[in-house]
Design a protein around this motif. Structure first.
Motif, PDB file in Angstrom:
ATOM      1  N   LEU A 180       0.775  -1.233  -0.248  1.00  0.00           N
ATOM      2  CA  LEU A 180      -0.319  -0.117   0.257  1.00  0.00           C
ATOM      3  C   LEU A 180       1.076   1.171   0.075  1.00  0.00           C
ATOM      4  O   LEU A 180       1.709   1.094   0.428  1.00  0.00           O
ATOM      5  CB  LEU A 180      -0.822  -0.163   1.020  1.00  0.00           C
ATOM      6  N   ASP A 181       0.766   2.484  -1.012  1.00  0.00           N
ATOM      7  CA  ASP A 181       1.198   3.475  -0.682  1.00  0.00           C
ATOM      8  C   ASP A 181       0.817   4.324   0.825  1.00  0.00           C
ATOM      9  O   ASP A 181       0.379   3.690   1.560  1.00  0.00           O
ATOM     10  CB  ASP A 181       0.576   4.504  -1.828  1.00  0.00           C
ATOM     11  N   ARG A 182       2.406   5.006   1.563  1.00  0.00           N
ATOM     12  CA  ARG A 182       1.826   5.591   2.302  1.00  0.00           C
ATOM     13  C   ARG A 182       0.743   6.581   2.501  1.00  0.00           C
ATOM     14  O   ARG A 182       0.227   6.110   3.872  1.00  0.00           O
ATOM     15  CB  ARG A 182       3.235   6.617   2.889  1.00  0.00           C
ATOM     16  N   ALA A 183       0.374   6.993   1.298  1.00  0.00           N
ATOM     17  CA  ALA A 183      -0.874   7.728   1.807  1.00  0.00           C
ATOM     18  C   ALA A 183      -2.262   6.805   2.564  1.00  0.00           C
ATOM     19  O   ALA A 183      -2.755   7.386   2.797  1.00  0.00           O
ATOM     20  CB  ALA A 183      -1.609   9.101   0.727  1.00  0.00           C
ATOM     21  N   GLU A 184      -2.061   6.230   1.531  1.00  0.00           N
ATOM     22  CA  GLU A 184      -3.475   4.797   2.187  1.00  0.00           C
ATOM     23  C   GLU A 184      -2.907   3.908   3.542  1.00  0.00           C
ATOM     24  O   GLU A 184      -4.272   4.196   4.178  1.00  0.00           O
ATOM     25  CB  GLU A 184      -3.372   3.549   0.828  1.00  0.00           C
TER      26      GLU A 184
ATOM     27  N   THR B  50      -5.633  -7.134   2.812  1.00  0.00           N
ATOM     28  CA  THR B  50      -6.078  -7.630   3.766  1.00  0.00           C
ATOM     29  C   THR B  50      -4.371  -7.631   4.838  1.00  0.00           C
ATOM     30  O   THR B  50      -3.608  -6.991   4.435  1.00  0.00           O
ATOM     31  CB  THR B  50      -4.606  -9.551   2.536  1.00  0.00           C
ATOM     32  N   LEU B  51      -4.534  -8.503   5.634  1.00  0.00           N
ATOM     33  CA  LEU B  51      -4.233  -8.056   6.860  1.00  0.00           C
ATOM     34  C   LEU B  51      -1.853  -7.943   6.667  1.00  0.00           C
ATOM     35  O   LEU B  51      -1.188  -7.050   7.161  1.00  0.00           O
ATOM     36  CB  LEU B  51      -3.728  -8.748   8.158  1.00  0.00           C
ATOM     37  N   HIS B  52      -2.162  -8.716   5.779  1.00  0.00           N
ATOM     38  CA  HIS B  52      -0.323  -9.064   5.188  1.00  0.00           C
ATOM     39  C   HIS B  52      -0.042  -8.226   4.439  1.00  0.00           C
ATOM     40  O   HIS B  52       1.235  -7.667   4.608  1.00  0.00           O
ATOM     41  CB  HIS B  52      -0.855 -10.523   4.588  1.00  0.00           C
ATOM     42  N   GLN B  53      -0.709  -6.783   3.912  1.00  0.00           N
ATOM     43  CA  GLN B  53       0.226  -6.137   2.869  1.00  0.00           C
ATOM     44  C   GLN B  53       0.177  -5.183   4.041  1.00  0.00           C
ATOM     45  O   GLN B  53       0.581  -4.124   3.643  1.00  0.00           O
ATOM     46  CB  GLN B  53      -1.511  -5.263   2.822  1.00  0.00           C
ATOM     47  N   LEU B  54      -0.219  -5.093   5.390  1.00  0.00           N
ATOM     48  CA  LEU B  54       0.539  -3.660   6.415  1.00  0.00           C
ATOM     49  C   LEU B  54       1.799  -4.414   6.200  1.00  0.00           C
ATOM     50  O   LEU B  54       2.810  -3.635   6.711  1.00  0.00           O
ATOM     51  CB  LEU B  54      -0.073  -4.011   7.889  1.00  0.00           C
ATOM     52  N   ARG B  55       1.383  -5.559   7.218  1.00  0.00           N
ATOM     53  CA  ARG B  55       3.756  -6.190   7.658  1.00  0.00           C
ATOM     54  C   ARG B  55       4.236  -6.337   5.744  1.00  0.00           C
ATOM     55  O   ARG B  55       5.419  -5.407   5.506  1.00  0.00           O
ATOM     56  CB  ARG B  55       3.743  -7.568   7.259  1.00  0.00           C
ATOM     57  N   HIS B  56       3.557  -6.094   4.229  1.00  0.00           N
ATOM     58  CA  HIS B  56       4.257  -6.022   3.300  1.00  0.00           C
ATOM     59  C   HIS B  56       5.100  -4.217   3.088  1.00  0.00           C
ATOM     60  O   HIS B  56       6.037  -4.068   2.510  1.00  0.00           O
ATOM     61  CB  HIS B  56       3.806  -6.576   1.853  1.00  0.00           C
ATOM     62  N   SER B  57       3.946  -3.929   3.929  1.00  0.00           N
ATOM     63  CA  SER B  57       3.984  -2.222   3.384  1.00  0.00           C
ATOM     64  C   SER B  57       4.970  -1.599   4.384  1.00  0.00           C
ATOM     65  O   SER B  57       6.014  -0.862   3.740  1.00  0.00           O
ATOM     66  CB  SER B  57       2.617  -0.821   3.516  1.00  0.00           C
ATOM     67  N   ALA B  58       5.196  -2.612   5.135  1.00  0.00           N
ATOM     68  CA  ALA B  58       5.990  -1.712   6.174  1.00  0.00           C
ATOM     69  C   ALA B  58       7.053  -2.138   5.769  1.00  0.00           C
ATOM     70  O   ALA B  58       8.045  -1.051   5.769  1.00  0.00           O
ATOM     71  CB  ALA B  58       6.302  -2.101   7.679  1.00  0.00           C
ATOM     72  N   LEU B  59       7.958  -2.940   5.884  1.00  0.00           N
ATOM     73  CA  LEU B  59       9.174  -3.514   4.533  1.00  0.00           C
ATOM     74  C   LEU B  59       9.530  -2.598   3.322  1.00  0.00           C
ATOM     75  O   LEU B  59      10.936  -2.313   3.291  1.00  0.00           O
ATOM     76  CB  LEU B  59       8.971  -5.045   4.336  1.00  0.00           C
ATOM     77  N   THR B  60       8.391  -2.382   2.794  1.00  0.00           N
ATOM     78  CA  THR B  60       8.988  -1.731   1.013  1.00  0.00           C
ATOM     79  C   THR B  60       9.164  -0.686   1.518  1.00  0.00           C
ATOM     80  O   THR B  60       9.831  -0.004   0.932  1.00  0.00           O
ATOM     81  CB  THR B  60       7.558  -1.819   0.904  1.00  0.00           C
ATOM     82  N   HIS B  61       8.264   0.208   2.782  1.00  0.00           N
ATOM     83  CA  HIS B  61       8.507   1.364   2.991  1.00  0.00           C
ATOM     84  C   HIS B  61       9.893   1.664   3.624  1.00  0.00           C
ATOM     85  O   HIS B  61      10.227   2.484   3.468  1.00  0.00           O
ATOM     86  CB  HIS B  61       7.277   1.964   3.839  1.00  0.00           C
ATOM     87  N   ALA B  62       9.999   0.408   4.164  1.00  0.00           N
ATOM     88  CA  ALA B  62      11.516   0.570   5.424  1.00  0.00           C
ATOM     89  C   ALA B  62      13.056   0.618   4.234  1.00  0.00           C
ATOM     90  O   ALA B  62      13.651   1.474   4.378  1.00  0.00           O
ATOM     91  CB  ALA B  62      11.663  -0.123   6.123  1.00  0.00           C
ATOM     92  N   ALA B  63      12.286  -0.164   2.804  1.00  0.00           N
ATOM     93  CA  ALA B  63      13.907   0.328   2.092  1.00  0.00           C
ATOM     94  C   ALA B  63      13.358   1.043   1.260  1.00  0.00           C
ATOM     95  O   ALA B  63      14.778   1.457   1.268  1.00  0.00           O
ATOM     96  CB  ALA B  63      13.557  -1.087   1.145  1.00  0.00           C
TER      97      ALA B  63
ATOM     98  N   VAL C  40      10.549  -1.967  -4.124  1.00  0.00           N
ATOM     99  CA  VAL C  40      10.118  -0.204  -3.940  1.00  0.00           C
ATOM    100  C   VAL C  40       8.938  -0.286  -4.711  1.00  0.00           C
ATOM    101  O   VAL C  40       8.879  -0.480  -5.558  1.00  0.00           O
ATOM    102  CB  VAL C  40      11.266   0.601  -4.651  1.00  0.00           C
ATOM    103  N   SER C  41       7.705   0.247  -4.249  1.00  0.00           N
ATOM    104  CA  SER C  41       6.771   0.772  -4.983  1.00  0.00           C
ATOM    105  C   SER C  41       6.680   1.824  -6.366  1.00  0.00           C
ATOM    106  O   SER C  41       7.184   2.296  -5.965  1.00  0.00           O
ATOM    107  CB  SER C  41       5.631   1.139  -4.151  1.00  0.00           C
ATOM    108  N   GLY C  42       6.228   1.552  -6.967  1.00  0.00           N
ATOM    109  CA  GLY C  42       5.354   1.837  -7.836  1.00  0.00           C
ATOM    110  C   GLY C  42       5.548   3.749  -7.302  1.00  0.00           C
ATOM    111  O   GLY C  42       6.226   4.285  -8.103  1.00  0.00           O
TER     112      GLY C  42
END
Length: 307
Positions: free
Chosen positions: A122-126, A248-261, A288-290
């Motif tokens: 998810l992007d940071r704004a979401e 999904t709840l998993h997207q919170l974990r996925h997003s946290a790791l992407t944003h940290a990277a 890295v996200s789009g």
């Protein structure tokens, strides 16, 4: 005179309820046991708790199991289908080892291929909108923020007990996938919410149900003071998906790791943050996200720099 051979008595097959309990008793990881129990509970709902486990023998039985499984989980994601098949296959294999059944009741079903999805972050704004949204219950607000800030797996956070929290130092001990004991950490947002959620409780599940448990559960999954049970992954996921329209709840974990990277965390930090033990496992989360890729490209655009 021919040899005399002793005829061993046949082992009587138990009812489904007892067969399931026997199987789950041998599953050492509590998170795995909970996940398996979800699929096996659905099995008893369909075929009956006191039906002999031999109900799964024969071609007609394989057809019934396949029809039930497709009706129950056919419209869910490939990951869910495969997880439920894994649970049922593990139980069926154990029952065959006991001599209670001789055939595979899942032989009409196949695992689904899981397609690589590079857009799950998810992007940071979401994330900011979700975590700051009004009208969300305190329990869900705390759970979602802790999942994002810690990048922990849902099972690790839902398995937390109050005595495992170090509120002063904003950390907790969790049991990672595979059984290793590790530490997760969080930030100010979670640090402000957790004391409100606990309301002075020092023991029992951090995330508990809204009402007293109506079925017998292990003592570790019950808050002794209120009688409330540990919040299940299934219920937590349902509430999150309903509030977000399908995330999904998993997207919170996925997003946290992407944003940290994206923020420049090195590989060692990301491994500690995620609880992974290999870089290969981490790679798909730290992509890295789009949104970040577009910002990077805009910063390199000569025309943009001239403007």
């Amino acid at each position: 005179m021919g040899a005399v051979r002793r005829i061993e008595p046949e082992r009587q097959a138990p009812v489904l309820k007892d067969a399931i309990e026997g199987f789950l008793a041998g599953v050492s990881n509590p998170n795995t046991a909970r996940a398996y129990a979800t699929a096996l509970r659905a099995l008893t709902e369909k075929f009956g708790s006191y039906t002999p486990v031999t109900v799964f023998e024969g071609e007609a039985a394989a057809d019934r199991v396949a029809a039930w499984f497709i009706e129950r989980w056919g419209s869910t994601s490939a990951a869910t289908v495969n997880a439920r098949l894994n649970a049922l296959a593990s139980a069926g294999g154990w029952w065959r080892d006991q001599g209670w059944i001789t055939e595979d009741p899942l032989r009409r079903l196949k695992r689904r291929p899981v397609e690589a999805d590079r857009t799950r972050s998810l992007d940071r704004a979401e994330v900011a909108e979700l975590l700051g949204r009004e009208g969300i219950a305190l329990r869900e607000r705390t759970l979602w923020r802790l999942l994002y800030e810690s990048a922990a797996r849902s099972s690790e956070v839902l398995g937390l007990d109050a005595e495992e929290l170090d509120l002063r130092n904003r950390r907790a001990r969790v049991r990672r996938k595979g059984g290793a004991v590790d530490v997760i950490v969080w930030r100010t947002g979670t640090a402000r919410l957790l004391p409100r959620l606990l309301a002075g409780r020092r023991t029992g599940p951090v995330f508990a149900t809204d009402r007293r448990a109506r079925v017998a559960l292990p003592p570790a999954d019950i808050d002794a003071g209120s009688g409330k049970a540990r919040l299940s992954y299934r219920r937590a996921a349902e509430l999150f998906e309903a509030a977000t329209g399908g995330w999904t709840l998993h997207q919170l974990r996925h997003s946290a790791l992407t944003h940290a990277a994206e923020d420049g965390a090195n590989t060692s930090t990301l491994l500690a943050y995620s609880g992974h033990t290999s870089v290969a496992s981490l790679a798909r989360y730290a992509r890295v996200s789009g949104e970040a890729l577009a910002c990077w490209q805009a910063g390199r655009d000569p025309a943009a720099r001239r403007r």
